[in-house]
Design an enzyme around this catalytic site. Structure first.
Site, short mmCIF file in Angstrom:
data_model
loop_
_atom_site.label_atom_id
_atom_site.label_comp_id
_atom_site.label_asym_id
_atom_site.label_seq_id
_atom_site.Cartn_x
_atom_site.Cartn_y
_atom_site.Cartn_z
N HIS A 56 0.76 -1.41 0.16
CA HIS A 56 0.06 -0.30 -0.44
C HIS A 56 1.41 1.21 -0.60
CE1 HIS A 56 -2.77 2.78 2.73
NE2 HIS A 56 -2.95 3.19 1.22
N LYS A 131 -0.74 18.56 2.70
CA LYS A 131 0.71 18.54 2.98
C LYS A 131 1.78 17.78 1.68
CE LYS A 131 2.18 19.34 7.04
NZ LYS A 131 3.07 20.09 7.19
N HIS A 347 -5.30 -0.70 5.42
CA HIS A 347 -5.34 0.24 7.17
C HIS A 347 -6.01 -0.95 7.85
CE1 HIS A 347 -3.76 3.69 6.45
NE2 HIS A 347 -4.63 3.52 5.29
#
Length: 511
Positions: A56, A131, A347
Site C-alpha cells: 500500500h 501537505k 488499514h
C-alpha cells in the site's frame, strides 16, 4: 450488520479471538527457540534477502522529502528555461515560477518544503492533503507530482524512475504504486497510458494499482459530471473497449499488463447521509449534490470489475482485484462492504472495535495492508495500533508505508517501517519474515513471480506450501497457523450444525 450487534455472537467471537491470542503466546513459549534454530539452519537466506512487497503506497508520495528536494533543486539547475505552467494565457518557466515565490535553489530546504505530517495533521485529513503541496503551493504539486500537466508529467516520471531504480538496486524490495483515475473525462486512461509509455515507467519490482478518489460531489458541483453513471462510464468504458479490441487503445493495452487492481480512496471519516440499499437510486439517477456512500462506490466498482474480469478471462488477459482503503476511520459498515467485495483492504484499524468482523476477516483470511507510521500521524497513536494483536491471532496482515513523502525519513521506507515495528513491538525474526511472506501472497505479482519468490508449491495450504529456503519462515510457524485456522473452521461448522454456540438471528436482513 445484524450479526455484528447480536450479543451472543459478539461474545462468542470475542472469546475465540482471545483464545487465538493466548494460543499464539503458548506457541511462542513452546516453539520460539525451535523456530530460531530452523531459521539458522537455512543457508544464505535471512530477513534482508527475502522478498517484501510494499502492498500500500501512493505513487505521488513514494519518494521521501529529501529525495524530492534534491530532484527539485536539480530540475531548477537543469531546466530553468522550460515552460512548465500556463498563467493568464502566457507560459511560465520553472525559474519564473520560483521567482514569483521569491525562492532560489539555495533557499530550498526540507523545512521550507514542509511536506511531513506532524502533530497538526492528527484527525485532520484536510491538513494532511495540503501537505502534498511543496512549500504549500498547489502549482508545485501540479508541476512535480502529477501525470497530466503542461509538461505531460515529465518530472513526475523521472522521479518515479529514480524510486524504481532504488528498488531494483535493493533487489528484494518491491512496491505496488497507486496512480489516480478520477472519472471526470473519458480520455483520462489514454493520457495516463501515454505518460507511462512515453517515459517507459516500468520496472520488474513495481506493479500498479489504480485508485479512484470518491469525489463525485466535487465534480458534480463544478458541473463536470451530471450524474454518477457518467463517472462510472469514464472509468470503465475505455477498459471494456481495450479488452474487446487492444488496437483501439494500444498504449492503454500496454499499461494494463502492469495494473493488478483497483483502490478506492478518500477520507473515510466524512459523514454519510445515505445507506446503500434497494431504495438507493441507480447511478444514472444519482444527480443530487451529496456524495454517494462508501458502500455505493464500492459496490458499483466491484460490479463493473466483475463483468470486466469475465470478459478479460475469455479474451485470455489477466484479471483485476479490488483492494480499497477500508476501516481507517469512519463507520463499521465500510468494513462489511470491504469483507463482501474486496480481495484485500488497506488499514483495517476499526476491526479492533468489531470482534465479529475481525473473526470473519480471520476465517476468510482477507488480506490487510497496515501502515502504523501513517496511522500514528493521522488517526491512532503507534502504541495503540492493533497490528501485533492481528498478527498474533493469525489475520493475514502485512506492513506497508502508505506515504513515504509524509511519514518516512530514510531511503528505504519499507525497511524503516519494519525496523520501527520490530523494535516497538519486539517482533521476532520469524514474525518479520511471516509479515514479508504475507505481503508477497497478498500482492498482485504474477503466479510465476510468486513461485520464484516463495517456492513452486506456494499455493498449497500449510507447511506443504512453504519453502523455508526462500521465505525464511519455519514450517513450525506455518503448520501452527494452518492447524489453528482449520480447527476454527471446524468449530464454526460444528456450531452451525448443532447451534451450541450461537443464538439464531433473524434472517430478515435489510438488503
Amino acid at each position: 450488520m445484524a450479526l455484528i450487534i447480536n450479543g451472543p455472537v459478539k461474545s462468542f467471537c470475542y472469546r475465540r479471538l482471545q483464545y487465538l491470542s493466548s494460543k499464539f503466546q503458548m506457541h511462542i513459549l513452546l516453539n520460539e527457540m525451535k523456530e530460531l534454530a530452523a531459521q539458522k539452519k537455512v543457508p544464505h537466506r535471512d530477513f534482508y534477502n527475502i522478498r517484501k512487497v510494499d502492498t500500500h503506497i501512493h505513487a505521488s508520495s513514494c519518494m521521501n522529502q529529501k529525495h524530492l528536494l534534491r530532484f527539485i533543486k536539480r530540475a531548477m539547475k537543469k531546466y530553468p528555461g522550460e515552460i512548465v505552467h500556463m498563467e493568464g494565457g502566457r507560459g511560465q518557466t520553472l525559474m519564473e515560477v520560483f521567482e514569483s515565490m521569491n525562492l532560489t535553489a539555495y533557499d530550498l530546504s526540507v523545512d521550507t518544503l514542509d511536506m511531513h505530517a506532524d502533530r497538526n495533521t492528527f484527525h485532520r485529513f484536510d491538513k494532511f492533503n495540503a501537505k502534498y503541496n511543496p512549500i504549500g503551493e498547489s502549482i508545485l504539486r501540479e508541476i512535480f507530482i502529477k501525470t497530466d500537466n503542461h509538461i505531460h508529467g515529465k518530472y513526475f516520471a523521472h522521479i518515479i524512475k529514480e524510486v524504481m531504480s532504488d528498488l531494483e538496486e535493493s533487489k528484494y524490495q518491491n512496491a505496488e504504486l497507486r496512480l489516480s483515475i478520477y472519472g471526470r473525462s473519458r480520455d483520462e486512461w489514454d493520457k495516463l497510458a501515454q505518460w507511462a509509455t512515453t517515459y517507459s515507467v516500468y520496472s520488474d519490482n513495481v506493479r500498479w494499482l489504480v485508485q479512484i478518489p470518491r469525489l463525485y460531489d466535487v465534480y458534480h458541483s463544478k458541473k463536470q459530471l451530471a450524474n454518477f453513471q457518467q463517472m462510472l462510464e469514464n472509468i470503465f468504458l475505455p477498459l471494456f473497449e481495450v479488452t474487446v479490441n487492444p488496437h483501439s487503445h494500444p498504449e492503454l493495452h500496454l499499461l494494463l499488463q502492469h495494473v493488478v487492481g483497483f483502490d478506492s480512496v478518500d477520507d473515510e471519516s466524512k459523514p454519510e447521509h445515505h445507506v446503500f440499499n434497494l431504495d438507493s437510486p441507480l447511478p444514472e439517477n444519482w444527480t443530487e449534490e451529496d456524495n454517494p456512500p462508501y458502500s455505493y462506490y464500492l459496490y458499483y466498482t466491484y460490479a463493473n470489475m466483475t463483468v470486466l474480469n469475465h470478459l478479460r478471462r475469455r479474451r485470455g488477459f489477466h484479471t483485476f482485484v479490488l483492494r480499497p482503503h477500508c476501516g481507517e476511520a469512519g463507520p463499521i459498515h465500510h468494513l462489511v462492504s470491504g469483507f463482501m467485495l474486496s480481495a484485500n483492504i488497506s488499514h483495517g484499524l476499526m476491526l479492533r472495535k468489531a470482534p465479529v468482523l475481525q473473526y470473519l476477516y480471520y476465517l476468510a483470511q482477507v488480506g490487510i495492508a497496515m501502515s502504523p507510521l501513517s496511522n500514528n500521524s493521522l488517526f491512532l497513536s503507534y502504541h495503540r495500533n492493533p497490528l501485533p494483536e492481528y498478527l498474533s491471532r493469525g489475520l493475514m496482515v502485512s506492513l506497508s508505508t502508505d506515504d513515504p513523502l509524509q511519514f518516512h525519513f530514510t531511503k528505504e521506507p519499507l525497511m524503516e517501517e519494519y525496523s520501527i515495528a520490530t523494535q516497538v513491538w519486539k517482533l521476532s525474526s520469524c514474525d518479520m519474515c511471516e509479515l514479508a511472506r504475507n505481503s508477497v501472497l497478498m500482492s498482485g505479482f504474477s503466479h510465476k513471480v510468486k513461485s520464484y519468490w516463495l517456492g513452486p508449491s506456494y499455493t498449497h495450504e500449510g507447511p506443504e506450501g512453504n519453502d523455508i529456503r526462500r521465505t525464511n519462515v519455519p514450517d513450525i510457524r506455518v503448520a501452527f497457523r494452518h492447524e489453528t485456522l482449520c480447527e476454527e473452521l471446524q468449530l464454526i461448522t460444528h456450531a452451525v450444525q448443532t447451534q451450541d454456540y450461537i443464538t439464531p438471528v433473524s434472517t430478515k436482513l435489510t438488503p
